[in-house]
Design a protein around this motif. Structure first.
Motif, mmCIF file in Angstrom:
data_model
loop_
_atom_site.group_PDB
_atom_site.id
_atom_site.type_symbol
_atom_site.label_atom_id
_atom_site.label_comp_id
_atom_site.label_asym_id
_atom_site.label_seq_id
_atom_site.Cartn_x
_atom_site.Cartn_y
_atom_site.Cartn_z
ATOM 1 N N ASN A 235 3.893 2.833 -9.387
ATOM 2 C CA ASN A 235 3.212 3.660 -10.404
ATOM 3 C C ASN A 235 2.999 2.931 -11.726
ATOM 4 O O ASN A 235 2.049 3.203 -12.442
ATOM 5 C CB ASN A 235 4.025 4.934 -10.659
ATOM 6 N N GLY B 37 -2.161 7.418 -12.189
ATOM 7 C CA GLY B 37 -1.649 7.530 -10.820
ATOM 8 C C GLY B 37 -2.503 6.810 -9.791
ATOM 9 O O GLY B 37 -2.215 6.881 -8.598
ATOM 10 N N SER C 15 8.096 7.036 -0.175
ATOM 11 C CA SER C 15 6.791 6.529 -0.617
ATOM 12 C C SER C 15 6.016 7.692 -1.195
ATOM 13 O O SER C 15 6.089 8.806 -0.686
ATOM 14 C CB SER C 15 6.043 5.916 0.563
ATOM 15 N N ARG C 16 5.300 7.392 -2.260
ATOM 16 C CA ARG C 16 4.628 8.485 -2.972
ATOM 17 C C ARG C 16 3.234 8.032 -3.369
ATOM 18 O O ARG C 16 3.074 7.019 -4.033
ATOM 19 C CB ARG C 16 5.457 8.778 -4.211
ATOM 20 N N LYS C 17 2.236 8.786 -2.940
ATOM 21 C CA LYS C 17 0.861 8.532 -3.391
ATOM 22 C C LYS C 17 0.336 9.857 -3.904
ATOM 23 O O LYS C 17 0.046 10.752 -3.122
ATOM 24 C CB LYS C 17 -0.009 8.066 -2.221
ATOM 25 N N ASN C 18 0.281 9.967 -5.196
ATOM 26 C CA ASN C 18 -0.121 11.275 -5.721
ATOM 27 C C ASN C 18 -1.256 11.172 -6.728
ATOM 28 O O ASN C 18 -1.530 12.120 -7.437
ATOM 29 C CB ASN C 18 1.074 11.995 -6.334
ATOM 30 N N ILE D 285 5.971 10.164 1.766
ATOM 31 C CA ILE D 285 6.646 9.837 3.028
ATOM 32 C C ILE D 285 8.142 10.076 2.826
ATOM 33 O O ILE D 285 8.720 9.651 1.820
ATOM 34 C CB ILE D 285 6.340 8.398 3.465
ATOM 35 N N ILE E 162 -2.525 9.409 5.418
ATOM 36 C CA ILE E 162 -3.042 10.656 5.998
ATOM 37 C C ILE E 162 -4.485 10.792 5.561
ATOM 38 O O ILE E 162 -4.769 11.138 4.426
ATOM 39 C CB ILE E 162 -2.216 11.859 5.503
ATOM 40 N N ARG F 267 -3.263 11.603 -1.056
ATOM 41 C CA ARG F 267 -2.203 12.332 -1.755
ATOM 42 C C ARG F 267 -1.160 12.735 -0.722
ATOM 43 O O ARG F 267 -1.287 13.757 -0.073
ATOM 44 C CB ARG F 267 -2.787 13.529 -2.499
ATOM 45 N N GLN F 268 -0.164 11.885 -0.629
ATOM 46 C CA GLN F 268 0.843 12.088 0.399
ATOM 47 C C GLN F 268 2.189 11.556 -0.077
ATOM 48 O O GLN F 268 2.248 10.733 -0.980
ATOM 49 C CB GLN F 268 0.446 11.347 1.679
ATOM 50 N N PHE G 250 0.837 -1.208 0.000
ATOM 51 C CA PHE G 250 0.000 0.000 0.000
ATOM 52 C C PHE G 250 0.876 1.263 0.000
ATOM 53 O O PHE G 250 0.570 2.241 -0.665
ATOM 54 C CB PHE G 250 -0.894 -0.046 1.244
ATOM 55 N N LEU G 251 1.982 1.192 0.733
ATOM 56 C CA LEU G 251 2.902 2.338 0.781
ATOM 57 C C LEU G 251 3.772 2.415 -0.465
ATOM 58 O O LEU G 251 4.110 3.495 -0.929
ATOM 59 C CB LEU G 251 3.820 2.223 2.008
ATOM 60 N N TRP G 252 4.130 1.254 -0.968
ATOM 61 C CA TRP G 252 5.035 1.190 -2.130
ATOM 62 C C TRP G 252 4.408 1.914 -3.330
ATOM 63 O O TRP G 252 5.042 2.689 -4.026
ATOM 64 C CB TRP G 252 5.353 -0.268 -2.455
ATOM 65 N N HIS G 253 3.108 1.619 -3.558
ATOM 66 C CA HIS G 253 2.346 2.330 -4.580
ATOM 67 C C HIS G 253 3.070 2.301 -5.932
ATOM 68 O O HIS G 253 3.475 3.355 -6.448
ATOM 69 C CB HIS G 253 2.143 3.779 -4.117
#
Lengths: 172, 249
Positions: A26, A32, B103-106, B114, A70, B111-112, A21-24
């Motif tokens: 792309n 995205g 870590s990237r959620k965009n 780390i 978050i 949308r954050q 879930f954190l790795w995400h």
């Protein structure tokens, strides 16, 4: 060690869900947006262990995922708990094609359910500020997530189902 | 009988002289037809060190630079003093912490990003995070070794920003896509596409004048207030290293 890994495979794989879930990644997403990873694990696990266990694991998953994202006042717990209960009512089909299609369809509906829950929370909490700004991106989020989850579910769920089943047989 | 014979030994020299004369003549013809441009260009290079005002210009330019530097320093000091009086945010003297994005959620609900620096490294909740281009977001929470940054595009992000051209403040709210909405609570704001958006000088949350973005489009439908879309200068999807600004009030 090997026996330990095989017996506790479901728990070990559970630990990797937040990491995924954190790795995400792309390269696996569209615009995205990623598939809803926890459902790939929750569906086979609930199918093997039943609705009550599905509910409890859904709650655990929700707590962990909420803590690493978050989300302010928003939560993923209700969606995952409902999915846990619902997924526990299914059993595996003998036909491979039907079984794979079933995984895809169930996960897509589950993703829609979780996405909609999240979206409504956004709408209710952010309504005074955002009005309808949120509407279009949120619908895009939900639809892209439903598509990707449904598309990848047969691949992941069928593998995990086999692993969990063998792990359960070794336990008893 | 004496065979008096004069030996002519200057012939080749005479030929050379004639050749030189001929070449010189050709050169003069060239100069004539080129209207002396060769000479002028040659003169340009040899006279360059002695041009009048060249040295003077450098002296003036250097003095102006020094003057601007002193003025800028004075204004910075004034700004610091006034912000201190008004209890507004300002940068700490120790300035910034560099951090890598782990870590990237965009592109989804969350949308954050780390970062690999946490409370151990002195990162505090609320610190602004900037990348190449401008402001990316603010630190929402920290762990011992990491910190989570809420991006400006997140629906939860709300920051006060400033349009320098019209000297107006507005509230920029993330909408879950790549273009946050900027709202001015009055209709009479002369906002144009391309206007520069920076953090508000009156903000108690962010340090002043951090570049944020540019106005991409103006919504014509809004009634009582004016709403515009902002194209952010900092691109979180492409940034691997960021700076966390340390704040003090």
């Amino acid at each position: 060690m090997d026996q330990f890994l095989k017996r506790n495979l479901s728990i070990i794989s559970f630990i990797f869900i937040p990491i995924l879930f954190l790795w995400h990644p792309n390269w696996l997403g569209i615009m995205g947006i990623q598939p809803y990873w926890p459902l790939f694990w929750l569906l086979p696990w609930s199918m093997i262990h039943g609705s009550i266990n599905g509910l409890i694991v859904g709650l655990f998953l929700g707590i962990i995922l909420d803590s690493i994202s978050i989300g302010g006042g928003f939560t993923q717990i209700p969606g995952l708990m409902l999915c846990g209960i619902w997924f526990g009512r299914f059993s595996k089909s003998d036909n491979v094609v039907v079984s794979h299609f079933k995984y895809g369809l169930i996960c897509a509906i589950g993703s829609f359910l979780c996405g909609s829950f999240y979206f409504f929370q956004f709408l209710i909490q952010e309504f005074p500020y955002n009005k309808f700004f949120l509407f279009s991106p949120s619908v895009k989020n939900v639809l892209a997530q439903v598509f990707l989850t449904g598309l990848l579910a047969p691949l992941f769920c069928s593998q995990l189902f086999g692993l969990f089943k063998r792990s359960k047989e070794k336990m008893f | 009988m004496l065979n008096i014979r004069r030996i002519y030994n200057g012939r080749w020299r005479h030929k050379k002289k004639k050749a030189i004369l001929f070449i010189f003549l050709l050169f003069l013809v060239f100069v004539r037809f080129a209207k002396g441009s060769f000479y002028k260009d040659f003169y340009y290079y040899i006279s360059k060190p002695f041009w009048p005002g060249q040295f003077q210009r450098e002296v003036i330019s250097s003095s102006l630079d020094q003057e601007l530097l002193i003025k800028s320093k004075q204004l910075e000091n004034d700004n610091k003093r006034l912000r201190e009086i008004l209890s507004l945010q300002r940068l700490s003297d120790s300035e910034t912490i560099s951090a890598a994005v782990i870590s990237r959620k965009n592109g989804s609900w969350w949308r954050q990003i780390i970062l690999n620096k946490g409370s151990k490294h002195g990162v505090e909740v609320g610190s602004p995070v900037i990348g190449p281009g401008g402001l990316l977001g603010r630190v929402k929470n920290t762990s011992f070794l990491t910190s989570s940054v809420i991006l400006l595009t997140s629906p939860e992000s709300k920051v006060g920003v400033w349009i320098d051209r019209v000297q107006k403040q507005g509230l920029m709210v993330g909408t879950g896509n790549d273009y946050p909405k900027l709202t001015f609570y009055t209709k009479d704001v002369d906002i144009k596409v391309g206007d520069f958006v920076s953090s508000s000088p009156a903000s108690t949350v962010l340090p002043p004048n951090i570049p944020v973005g540019i106005i991409q489009s103006v919504d014509a439908n809004s009634n009582s207030n004016k709403t515009v879309n902002v194209l952010l200068l900092g691109k979180p999807q492409a940034i691997d290293w960021v700076q966390i600004l340390k704040m003090k009030i």
